[in-house]
Design an enzyme around this catalytic site. Structure first.
Site, PDB file in Angstrom:
ATOM      1  CG  LEU A 152      -1.918  -1.216   1.239  1.00  0.00           C
ATOM      2  CD1 LEU A 152      -2.716  -1.219   2.548  1.00  0.00           C
ATOM      3  CD2 LEU A 152      -2.878  -1.187   0.044  1.00  0.00           C
ATOM      4  CB  VAL A 205       2.343   6.292  -4.247  1.00  0.00           C
ATOM      5  CG1 VAL A 205       2.701   7.436  -3.353  1.00  0.00           C
ATOM      6  CG2 VAL A 205       3.550   5.717  -4.917  1.00  0.00           C
ATOM      7  NE  ARG A 211       8.140  -5.002   4.421  1.00  0.00           N
ATOM      8  CZ  ARG A 211       9.305  -4.770   3.855  1.00  0.00           C
ATOM      9  NH1 ARG A 211      10.122  -5.778   3.595  1.00  0.00           N
ATOM     10  NH2 ARG A 211       9.669  -3.551   3.515  1.00  0.00           N
ATOM     11  CB  SER A 268       0.968   3.116 -18.039  1.00  0.00           C
ATOM     12  OG  SER A 268       1.518   4.374 -18.347  1.00  0.00           O
ATOM     13  N   GLY A 269       0.580   5.310 -15.855  1.00  0.00           N
ATOM     14  CA  GLY A 269      -0.149   6.525 -15.477  1.00  0.00           C
ATOM     15  C   GLY A 269       0.269   7.048 -14.128  1.00  0.00           C
ATOM     16  CE  LYS A 295       4.013   1.107 -17.247  1.00  0.00           C
ATOM     17  NZ  LYS A 295       4.887   1.023 -16.161  1.00  0.00           N
ATOM     18  CG  HIS A 306       3.690   2.804 -22.035  1.00  0.00           C
ATOM     19  ND1 HIS A 306       4.337   3.411 -20.976  1.00  0.00           N
ATOM     20  CD2 HIS A 306       2.639   3.601 -22.324  1.00  0.00           C
ATOM     21  CE1 HIS A 306       3.703   4.527 -20.651  1.00  0.00           C
ATOM     22  NE2 HIS A 306       2.669   4.659 -21.451  1.00  0.00           N
ATOM     23  CG  ASN A 307       7.574   2.489 -18.932  1.00  0.00           C
ATOM     24  OD1 ASN A 307       6.380   2.583 -19.191  1.00  0.00           O
ATOM     25  ND2 ASN A 307       8.003   2.379 -17.705  1.00  0.00           N
ATOM     26  CD  GLU A 321       7.183   7.441 -19.844  1.00  0.00           C
ATOM     27  OE1 GLU A 321       6.223   6.659 -19.709  1.00  0.00           O
ATOM     28  OE2 GLU A 321       7.916   7.765 -18.899  1.00  0.00           O
ATOM     29  CE1 TYR A 322      12.702   5.750 -19.711  1.00  0.00           C
ATOM     30  CE2 TYR A 322      14.989   6.121 -20.311  1.00  0.00           C
ATOM     31  CZ  TYR A 322      14.043   5.767 -19.367  1.00  0.00           C
ATOM     32  OH  TYR A 322      14.447   5.450 -18.103  1.00  0.00           O
TER      33      TYR A 322
HETATM   34  P1  NBP Z   1       7.439   0.848  -4.045  1.00  0.00           P
HETATM   35  O1  NBP Z   1       7.978   0.308  -5.301  1.00  0.00           O
HETATM   36  O2  NBP Z   1       8.150   1.947  -3.381  1.00  0.00           O
HETATM   37  O3  NBP Z   1       7.311  -0.375  -3.011  1.00  0.00           O
HETATM   38  C1  NBP Z   1       6.894  -0.173  -1.692  1.00  0.00           C
HETATM   39  C2  NBP Z   1       5.975  -1.270  -1.257  1.00  0.00           C
HETATM   40  O4  NBP Z   1       6.632  -2.549  -1.355  1.00  0.00           O
HETATM   41  C3  NBP Z   1       5.568  -1.106   0.200  1.00  0.00           C
HETATM   42  O5  NBP Z   1       4.240  -1.509   0.338  1.00  0.00           O
HETATM   43  C4  NBP Z   1       6.521  -2.066   0.893  1.00  0.00           C
HETATM   44  O6  NBP Z   1       6.049  -2.505   2.148  1.00  0.00           O
HETATM   45  C5  NBP Z   1       6.528  -3.197  -0.069  1.00  0.00           C
HETATM   46  N1  NBP Z   1       7.594  -4.171   0.142  1.00  0.00           N
HETATM   47  C6  NBP Z   1       8.926  -4.075  -0.046  1.00  0.00           C
HETATM   48 BR1  NBP Z   1       9.784  -2.567  -0.584  1.00  0.00          BR
HETATM   49  N2  NBP Z   1       9.595  -5.195   0.241  1.00  0.00           N
HETATM   50  C7  NBP Z   1       8.657  -6.057   0.647  1.00  0.00           C
HETATM   51  C8  NBP Z   1       8.719  -7.391   1.075  1.00  0.00           C
HETATM   52  N3  NBP Z   1       9.865  -8.058   1.132  1.00  0.00           N
HETATM   53  N4  NBP Z   1       7.554  -7.987   1.448  1.00  0.00           N
HETATM   54  C9  NBP Z   1       6.387  -7.322   1.395  1.00  0.00           C
HETATM   55  N5  NBP Z   1       6.272  -6.045   0.974  1.00  0.00           N
HETATM   56  C10 NBP Z   1       7.391  -5.422   0.602  1.00  0.00           C
HETATM   57  O7  NBP Z   1       5.888   1.266  -4.220  1.00  0.00           O
HETATM   58  P2  NBP Z   1       5.147   2.040  -5.413  1.00  0.00           P
HETATM   59  O8  NBP Z   1       5.916   3.229  -5.871  1.00  0.00           O
HETATM   60  O9  NBP Z   1       3.767   2.209  -4.927  1.00  0.00           O
HETATM   61  O10 NBP Z   1       5.159   1.002  -6.601  1.00  0.00           O
HETATM   62  C11 NBP Z   1       4.583  -0.294  -6.484  1.00  0.00           C
HETATM   63  C12 NBP Z   1       4.853  -1.056  -7.755  1.00  0.00           C
HETATM   64  O11 NBP Z   1       4.234  -0.367  -8.844  1.00  0.00           O
HETATM   65  C13 NBP Z   1       6.329  -1.154  -8.130  1.00  0.00           C
HETATM   66  O12 NBP Z   1       6.584  -2.393  -8.726  1.00  0.00           O
HETATM   67  C14 NBP Z   1       6.518  -0.050  -9.131  1.00  0.00           C
HETATM   68  O13 NBP Z   1       7.590  -0.300 -10.013  1.00  0.00           O
HETATM   69  C15 NBP Z   1       5.189  -0.074  -9.848  1.00  0.00           C
HETATM   70  N6  NBP Z   1       4.797   1.174 -10.482  1.00  0.00           N
HETATM   71  C16 NBP Z   1       5.043   2.358  -9.906  1.00  0.00           C
HETATM   72  C17 NBP Z   1       4.653   3.527 -10.524  1.00  0.00           C
HETATM   73  C18 NBP Z   1       4.877   4.842  -9.862  1.00  0.00           C
HETATM   74  O14 NBP Z   1       4.608   5.871 -10.506  1.00  0.00           O
HETATM   75  N7  NBP Z   1       5.346   4.886  -8.626  1.00  0.00           N
HETATM   76  C19 NBP Z   1       3.995   3.472 -11.749  1.00  0.00           C
HETATM   77  C20 NBP Z   1       3.722   2.244 -12.309  1.00  0.00           C
HETATM   78  C21 NBP Z   1       4.135   1.095 -11.672  1.00  0.00           C
HETATM   79  P3  NBP Z   1       6.437  -1.689   3.478  1.00  0.00           P
HETATM   80  O15 NBP Z   1       5.457  -0.554   3.553  1.00  0.00           O
HETATM   81  O16 NBP Z   1       6.247  -2.693   4.558  1.00  0.00           O
HETATM   82  O17 NBP Z   1       7.847  -1.217   3.333  1.00  0.00           O
END
Ligand code: NBP
Length: 477
Positions: free
Chosen positions: A10, A12, A33, A128-129, A182, A185-186, A189-190
């Site tokens: 949970l 962003v 977690r 994406s987004g 996906k 797509h990225n 985007e580059y």
């Molecule tokens: P993050 O990529 O920063 O991951 C944080 C989350 O992963 C937290 O909930 C964290 O739990 C959990 N986590 C980790 Br780190 N290690 C863990 C483990 N060993 N066991 C269980 N949970 C674990 O979060 P995000 O930016 O929301 O992105 C989530 C996914 O979406 C990623 O794969 C990212 O590449 C992808 N994504 C992101 C975007 C963007 O714009 N940010 C866009 C599209 C896709 P905790 O709270 O307990 O530390």
């Protein structure tokens, strides 16, 4: 068990997707977690819909209706495997795990195969987004089985972005196809960002317009065929004035572009597939070159092109040429991306509807652009379309852009303005339309030093010339 879907992870993205599901009337089990994130989601946004907070994995799984739909939104890589190890044991045949993170498509293929053996559907879904899209409607690219999409599709299509009433979610293909698409797509985007940045640089350096004037030009372009989210936000960035210095914001940002690896991954994968995504590669390398201060310092004193001031009308004419060059290069960059997906579809036996891919990129994602509608129509009209340039309307536009496109690239060379992506796109075009390529000479060289053999244009089979012998006889192998 009451939840229609569960989201674990949970941060962003997960938080916003969970809220998006809840806002659309789904009951959403939520888990993280670190339990504090689960608590804060329910405290801050609990009134947006029905959330079922779960402290433990068992509690989480028990809260889900069967077949269970469990979405993982954790950091890609080892975290995903850790979460899968934890949850897979608690699930039953028929249940579905959706990985909405940015997983490598090869990992998704591996995970899908492992879970399939236990009767669990594993769906690698590209989302994406960014943060905003996750909350208000992303573009969703799910892979995995058709059966899983039959169940998950309506949910994804409810929470996704919509364009002209159509959802930006479609089943891409089996196993890792969604994450692959996906990734591309990225990569696109580059390329798109780099092309726009080069157009800005040309208008700044050659036409001598100010960032605010260029913002105005981009706003005008955004009303036409170049209409896209990236052009729109570029105009916003260019019209911004730095509060502290009163200077254009574009002039106070350090000119070293960062990256989080998705362009690089596209290029690495393209090399493995033999897909010539040259505009994407140049865009990725341009970021790398910008972030090499010592190397740039070594080159900086060296001579470049000659700056020649343009008259007002010359600047206006040049601006129109840049629009043509940008459009033509952009068509090439997108075409390269689609070709790479086609190459992968062949290699991995994915049955991908390319028109549908263009369709779901029209909304929710960073590369959303008006011309994707036309790309969609072109691929939908001919599912085996090798290139957009084989479609008469695109061919006509590229033909019309010929002279200005070449003029712009020639100008960049004369003036010493770097345009790696514009130049790569034009070279790609000329490479593919060439009657005969110097690849023939490469074959000769390869045969000379490595006896790699060659084919002839006039005879069947493979040949080798005995280069070391004075009479250089040829053997038919
Ligand atoms: P993050 O990529 O920063 O991951 C944080 C989350 O992963 C937290 O909930 C964290 O739990 C959990 N986590 C980790 Br780190 N290690 C863990 C483990 N060993 N066991 C269980 N949970 C674990 O979060 P995000 O930016 O929301 O992105 C989530 C996914 O979406 C990623 O794969 C990212 O590449 C992808 N994504 C992101 C975007 C963007 O714009 N940010 C866009 C599209 C896709 P905790 O709270 O307990 O530390």
């Amino acid at each position: 068990a009451q939840a229609h879907i569960g989201v674990t992870g949970l941060a962003v993205m997960g938080r916003n997707l969970a809220r998006n599901f809840a806002r659309h009337g789904y009951t959403v089990a939520v888990h993280n977690r670190t339990a504090a994130r689960t608590r804060s989601l329910v405290e801050e946004f609990g009134d947006e819909g029905t959330f079922v907070p779960a402290k433990t994995a068992r509690e989480f799984v028990d809260a889900l209706q069967r077949p269970r739909r469990l979405m993982i939104m954790v950091q890609a890589g080892v975290a995903t495997d850790a979460v899968l190890d934890e949850f897979a044991l608690l699930l039953e045949p028929g249940d579905m795990i959706i990985d909405g993170g940015n997983a490598h498509f090869a990992d998704t293929r591996r995970r899908e195969a492992a879970l399939q053996e236990r009767g669990i559907h594993f769906v690698g879904a590209g989302i994406s987004g960014g943060e905003e899209g996750a909350l208000n409607g992303p573009s969703i690219m799910p892979g995995g089985s058709k059966e899983s999409y039959a169940v998950l599709g309506p949910m994804f299509e409810t929470i996704s972005a919509h364009v002209d009433g159509e959802p930006c979610s479609t089943h891409i293909g089996s196993d890792g196809a969604g994450h692959f698409v996906k990734m591309v797509h990225n990569g696109i985007e580059y390329a798109d960002m780099q092309l726009i940045a080069e157009a800005y640089d040309l208008l700044r350096q050659v036409a001598q317009y100010s960032p605010a004037e260029i913002a105005g030009i981009f706003r005008t372009w955004n009303k036409g065929r170049l209409n896209s989210y990236l052009i729109e936000i570029t105009a916003e960035v260019l019209s911004h004035t730095d509060a502290g210095t009163g200077r254009p914001f574009a002039d106070v940002i350090a000119d070293a572009a960062g990256e989080k690896g998705t362009g690089r991954l596209t290029v690495q994968t393209a090399l493995d597939l033999g897909s010539p995504v040259t505009a994407i590669a140049q865009a990725t390398f341009a970021r790398a070159a910008s972030s090499q201060p010592a190397l740039r310092a070594a080159y900086r004193p060296l001579p470049g092109g000659t700056p020649i001031p343009l008259t007002r009308s010359e600047a206006e004419r040049f601006t129109a040429q840049v629009e043509q060059a940008l459009y033509a290069s952009k068509v090439i960059a997108y075409d390269q991306g689609f070709k790479m997906i086609q190459d992968a579809a062949l290699a991995y036996r994915w049955d991908i509807d390319f028109g549908a891919v263009a369709g779901i990129w029209r909304g929710g994602c960073i590369i959303r652009a008006a011309f994707l509608d036309r790309i969609r129509t072109a691929h939908a009209a001919d599912p085996h379309l090798v290139s957009l340039l084989a479609e008469p309307a695109f061919a006509q536009e590229i033909t019309a852009a010929q002279v200005p496109w070449r003029e712009v690239v020639a100008t960049t060379a004369r003036r010493g303005v770097p345009t790696p992506a514009f130049t790569a796109a034009l070279s790609y075009y000329d490479t593919l339309r060439a009657e005969r390529l110097p690849a023939a000479l490469i074959q000769g060289q390869r045969d000379y030093f490595g006896a790699h053999t060659y084919q002839r244009t006039d005879k069947e089979g493979s040949f080798h010339t005995h280069w070391a012998r004075p009479d250089r006889p040829e053997t038919h192998i």
